[in-house]
Design an enzyme around this catalytic site. Structure first.
Site, PDB file in Angstrom:
ATOM      1  N   GLY A  55      25.368  47.232 -16.620  1.00 23.71           N
ATOM      2  CA  GLY A  55      24.202  46.471 -17.058  1.00 23.71           C
ATOM      3  C   GLY A  55      22.953  47.215 -16.609  1.00 23.71           C
ATOM      4  O   GLY A  55      22.392  48.026 -17.360  1.00 23.71           O
ATOM      5  N   GLN A 108       8.356  19.300 -13.404  1.00 24.38           N
ATOM      6  CA  GLN A 108       7.938  18.453 -12.276  1.00 24.38           C
ATOM      7  C   GLN A 108       6.887  17.440 -12.731  1.00 24.38           C
ATOM      8  O   GLN A 108       6.914  16.275 -12.328  1.00 24.38           O
ATOM      9  CB  GLN A 108       7.378  19.351 -11.149  1.00 24.38           C
ATOM     10  N   GLU A 137      16.559  43.052 -20.326  1.00 26.97           N
ATOM     11  CA  GLU A 137      15.637  44.192 -20.496  1.00 26.97           C
ATOM     12  C   GLU A 137      15.132  44.692 -19.143  1.00 26.97           C
ATOM     13  O   GLU A 137      13.969  45.030 -18.971  1.00 26.97           O
ATOM     14  CB  GLU A 137      14.495  43.836 -21.448  1.00 26.97           C
TER      15      GLU A 137
HETATM   16  C1  LIG Z   1      21.053  36.250 -23.254  1.00 18.84           C
HETATM   17  C2  LIG Z   1      21.158  37.726 -23.024  1.00 18.84           C
HETATM   18  C3  LIG Z   1      20.832  38.594 -24.043  1.00 18.84           C
HETATM   19  C4  LIG Z   1      20.975  39.977 -23.852  1.00 18.84           C
HETATM   20  N1  LIG Z   1      20.703  40.837 -24.898  1.00 18.84           N
HETATM   21  C5  LIG Z   1      21.031  42.151 -24.784  1.00 18.84           C
HETATM   22  C6  LIG Z   1      20.950  43.029 -25.913  1.00 18.84           C
HETATM   23  O1  LIG Z   1      20.548  42.635 -27.008  1.00 18.84           O
HETATM   24  N2  LIG Z   1      21.347  44.314 -25.756  1.00 18.84           N
HETATM   25  C7  LIG Z   1      21.796  44.808 -24.569  1.00 18.84           C
HETATM   26  O2  LIG Z   1      22.149  45.984 -24.513  1.00 18.84           O
HETATM   27  N3  LIG Z   1      21.857  43.996 -23.460  1.00 18.84           N
HETATM   28  C8  LIG Z   1      21.498  42.697 -23.555  1.00 18.84           C
HETATM   29  N4  LIG Z   1      21.593  41.853 -22.449  1.00 18.84           N
HETATM   30  C9  LIG Z   1      22.083  42.400 -21.196  1.00 18.84           C
HETATM   31  C10 LIG Z   1      21.030  42.472 -20.107  1.00 18.84           C
HETATM   32  O3  LIG Z   1      20.094  43.463 -20.394  1.00 18.84           O
HETATM   33  C11 LIG Z   1      21.758  42.682 -18.773  1.00 18.84           C
HETATM   34  O4  LIG Z   1      22.395  41.437 -18.472  1.00 18.84           O
HETATM   35  C12 LIG Z   1      20.832  43.119 -17.656  1.00 18.84           C
HETATM   36  O5  LIG Z   1      20.406  44.427 -17.875  1.00 18.84           O
HETATM   37  C13 LIG Z   1      21.493  43.047 -16.267  1.00 18.84           C
HETATM   38  O6  LIG Z   1      22.748  43.639 -16.288  1.00 18.84           O
HETATM   39  P1  LIG Z   1      24.013  42.834 -15.675  1.00 18.84           P
HETATM   40  O7  LIG Z   1      24.002  41.487 -16.288  1.00 18.84           O
HETATM   41  O8  LIG Z   1      25.222  43.677 -15.872  1.00 18.84           O
HETATM   42  O9  LIG Z   1      23.686  42.675 -14.149  1.00 18.84           O
HETATM   43  P2  LIG Z   1      23.928  43.776 -12.967  1.00 18.84           P
HETATM   44  O10 LIG Z   1      23.370  45.092 -13.385  1.00 18.84           O
HETATM   45  O11 LIG Z   1      25.347  43.719 -12.556  1.00 18.84           O
HETATM   46  O12 LIG Z   1      23.007  43.177 -11.817  1.00 18.84           O
HETATM   47  C14 LIG Z   1      23.411  42.079 -11.000  1.00 18.84           C
HETATM   48  C15 LIG Z   1      22.365  41.903  -9.907  1.00 18.84           C
HETATM   49  O13 LIG Z   1      22.271  43.094  -9.111  1.00 18.84           O
HETATM   50  C16 LIG Z   1      20.951  43.578  -9.093  1.00 18.84           C
HETATM   51  N5  LIG Z   1      20.937  45.048  -9.053  1.00 18.84           N
HETATM   52  C17 LIG Z   1      21.652  45.912  -9.815  1.00 18.84           C
HETATM   53  N6  LIG Z   1      21.362  47.182  -9.501  1.00 18.84           N
HETATM   54  C18 LIG Z   1      20.436  47.137  -8.516  1.00 18.84           C
HETATM   55  C19 LIG Z   1      19.736  48.104  -7.753  1.00 18.84           C
HETATM   56  N7  LIG Z   1      19.874  49.421  -7.970  1.00 18.84           N
HETATM   57  N8  LIG Z   1      18.875  47.679  -6.805  1.00 18.84           N
HETATM   58  C20 LIG Z   1      18.658  46.355  -6.619  1.00 18.84           C
HETATM   59  N9  LIG Z   1      19.298  45.388  -7.287  1.00 18.84           N
HETATM   60  C21 LIG Z   1      20.179  45.770  -8.222  1.00 18.84           C
HETATM   61  C22 LIG Z   1      20.308  43.035 -10.372  1.00 18.84           C
HETATM   62  O14 LIG Z   1      18.889  42.987 -10.290  1.00 18.84           O
HETATM   63  C23 LIG Z   1      20.941  41.658 -10.452  1.00 18.84           C
HETATM   64  O15 LIG Z   1      20.266  40.772  -9.618  1.00 18.84           O
HETATM   65  C24 LIG Z   1      21.403  40.475 -22.605  1.00 18.84           C
HETATM   66  C25 LIG Z   1      21.692  39.576 -21.559  1.00 18.84           C
HETATM   67  C26 LIG Z   1      21.583  38.233 -21.754  1.00 18.84           C
HETATM   68  C27 LIG Z   1      21.941  37.303 -20.620  1.00 18.84           C
END
Ligand SMILES: Cc1cc2nc3c(=O)[nH]c(=O)nc-3n(C[C@H](O)[C@H](O)[C@H](O)COP(=O)(O)OP(=O)(O)OC[C@H]3O[C@@H](n4cnc5c(N)ncnc54)[C@H](O)[C@@H]3O)c2cc1C
Length: 389
Positions: free
Chosen positions: A131, A342, A369
């Site tokens: 992600g 609230q 994003e």
């Molecule tokens: C409704 C929805 C629509 C979406 N639409 C799209 C889309 O159209 N196309 C697409 O490609 N993606 C899409 N996404 C995906 C979205 O961009 C990802 O969910 C997002 O980038 C976070 O990735 P992850 O969920 O794998 O979380 P992770 O990357 O696993 O992160 C989990 C937690 O760890 C933290 N973290 C991770 N790495 C670090 C670091 N180096 N330092 C500090 N903290 C860190 C994050 O901030 C977060 O709090 C969508 C997501 C949702 C929920």
């Protein structure tokens, strides 16, 4: 930065506001409950020229500048974040990428339909295992020596518009096992028609918010596309993704501004009408404080977002400012929606009123994003020159 809208910008904002009030606001709660916005909304957005904003007229676009795009996005965000997201992804991430990186043939094939709302785009970067660390994606595209086609295998996660889109902008690893092509260096971008055999799309149900918007998992099993489907140069796909997301952050920020505006409008309307202790609750100072808190963050979020549009328009660097706007506006949207709830008291907890949906829709803004943590790392890298990822 000039804060006064010109005639064209004021007109497009008025057009968008009228459309949102007529065609979106009255239906947003029902679409949320049904887990689907009316699909006809895509053609309506196209007919108004909204899906072609900033795209040249020769490709079916409606031209316009980046502030006009922000103004329309704000209005859609005020009406329904699900509809706003449809446009942010299709136009902001896909259509604009084709316009910026596409061959003449790719532009002629896709842009007129995307701008007209006859086709929708989705942006397939995120995977089940990657992600925030998107550069390490593992979907593979292998060149078939005989035909020269590319054959894609892998999976994508959380893809907005995934089940509705006619074209998917897909990021896949073409770099093989060469260590010099590891990470983001071995990624290429492809325009994959979603009816290509081997591509399966599955709706993700049970989302906290953005319920009206189709979010999907994509599975690629020997999906074959011609070499002409590659967008930009081989191995340069990650730059395509990052350029799209850099401007996309402005779009998410603008959507958040709209959501904060909706939260404020709802809170003011309720506070001036609901009475407790013999007077409108707005006459109690602590309730006014809540309204004032939302207003201050609304103005700050809007100015930060407009600044990004202004920088892009003037050809100046805007990436760090985009992260600042996205970080601030998304966190402010979560707070504003919560504060509006609230103000509504117990009634805010019931879905007959709009603010509960605002809270649920706002929550994703600090996640997608680029999460808030990722935006801070981008801002920190810009300040220090040190990559802390
Ligand atoms: C409704 C929805 C629509 C979406 N639409 C799209 C889309 O159209 N196309 C697409 O490609 N993606 C899409 N996404 C995906 C979205 O961009 C990802 O969910 C997002 O980038 C976070 O990735 P992850 O969920 O794998 O979380 P992770 O990357 O696993 O992160 C989990 C937690 O760890 C933290 N973290 C991770 N790495 C670090 C670091 N180096 N330092 C500090 N903290 C860190 C994050 O901030 C977060 O709090 C969508 C997501 C949702 C929920």
């Amino acid at each position: 930065m000039n804060l006064e809208l010109n005639e064209e910008q004021a007109a497009v904002r008025e057009l968008a506001a009228g459309f949102v009030n007529r065609e979106i606001v009255p239906h947003a709660a029902a679409w949320d409950r049904a887990e689907q916005v009316d699909r006809g909304i895509v053609k309506k957005l196209g007919a108004l020229g909204f899906l072609g904003l900033t795209i040249p007229e020769e490709y079916g676009g409606s031209g316009g500048d980046y502030l006009s795009y922000v103004l329309v996005t704000e209005e859609l965000g005020r009406g329904d974040s699900s509809v706003r997201g449809l446009m942010s992804v299709s136009l902001g991430l896909v259509t604009k990428s084709i316009n910026a990186y596409g061959s003449e043939e790719q532009k002629r094939r896709w842009l007129p339909r995307l701008c007209a709302g006859e086709a929708l785009g989705c942006f397939a970067l995120t995977e089940p295992g990657t992600g925030s660390d998107a550069g390490n994606l593992s979907t593979r595209a292998v060149r078939d020596g005989e035909s020269g086609d590319w054959v894609l295998n892998g999976a994508k996660m959380f893809i907005t518009n995934g089940t509705w889109a006619e074209v998917a902008l897909v990021f896949a690893r073409t770099g093989g096992d060469d260590p010099a092509q590891a990470g983001h260096r071995g990624v290429s971008a492809f325009l994959v028609p979603t009816d290509t055999p081997g591509l399966t799309r599955t709706t993700i149900h049970g989302k906290l918010g953005l319920r009206g918007q189709p979010t999907a998992e994509l599975a690629f099993e020997d999906v074959r596309v011609p070499h002409s489907a590659m967008l930009g140069e081989e191995g340069k796909g990650f730059a395509v993704a990052m350029a799209a997301l850099a401007k996309g952050r402005m779009s998410v920020a603008a959507g958040c501004v709209g959501l904060i505006q909706a939260s404020l409008d709802a809170a003011v309307a309720y506070a001036t009408q609901r009475e407790q202790f013999g007077k409108p609750i707005a006459a109690h100072q602590l309730v006014q404080e809540m309204l004032a808190d939302i207003k201050v963050e609304l103005d700050a979020a809007r100015l930060l977002t407009w600044r990004v549009a202004d920088l892009i328009e003037r050809g100046l660097p805007f990436r760090a400012e985009g992260s600042v706007a996205k970080l601030y506006a998304s966190e402010a949207a979560v707070k504003a929606a919560n504060t509006a709830l609230q103000v509504y008291g117990g009634y805010g907890f019931v879905d007959e009123y709009p603010v509960g949906k605002f809270v649920r829709d706002a929550r994703v803004m600090t996640l997608y994003e680029g999460t808030s943590q990722i935006q801070k790392l981008l801002i920190g890298r810009e300040l220090t020159g040190i990559n802390a990822f």
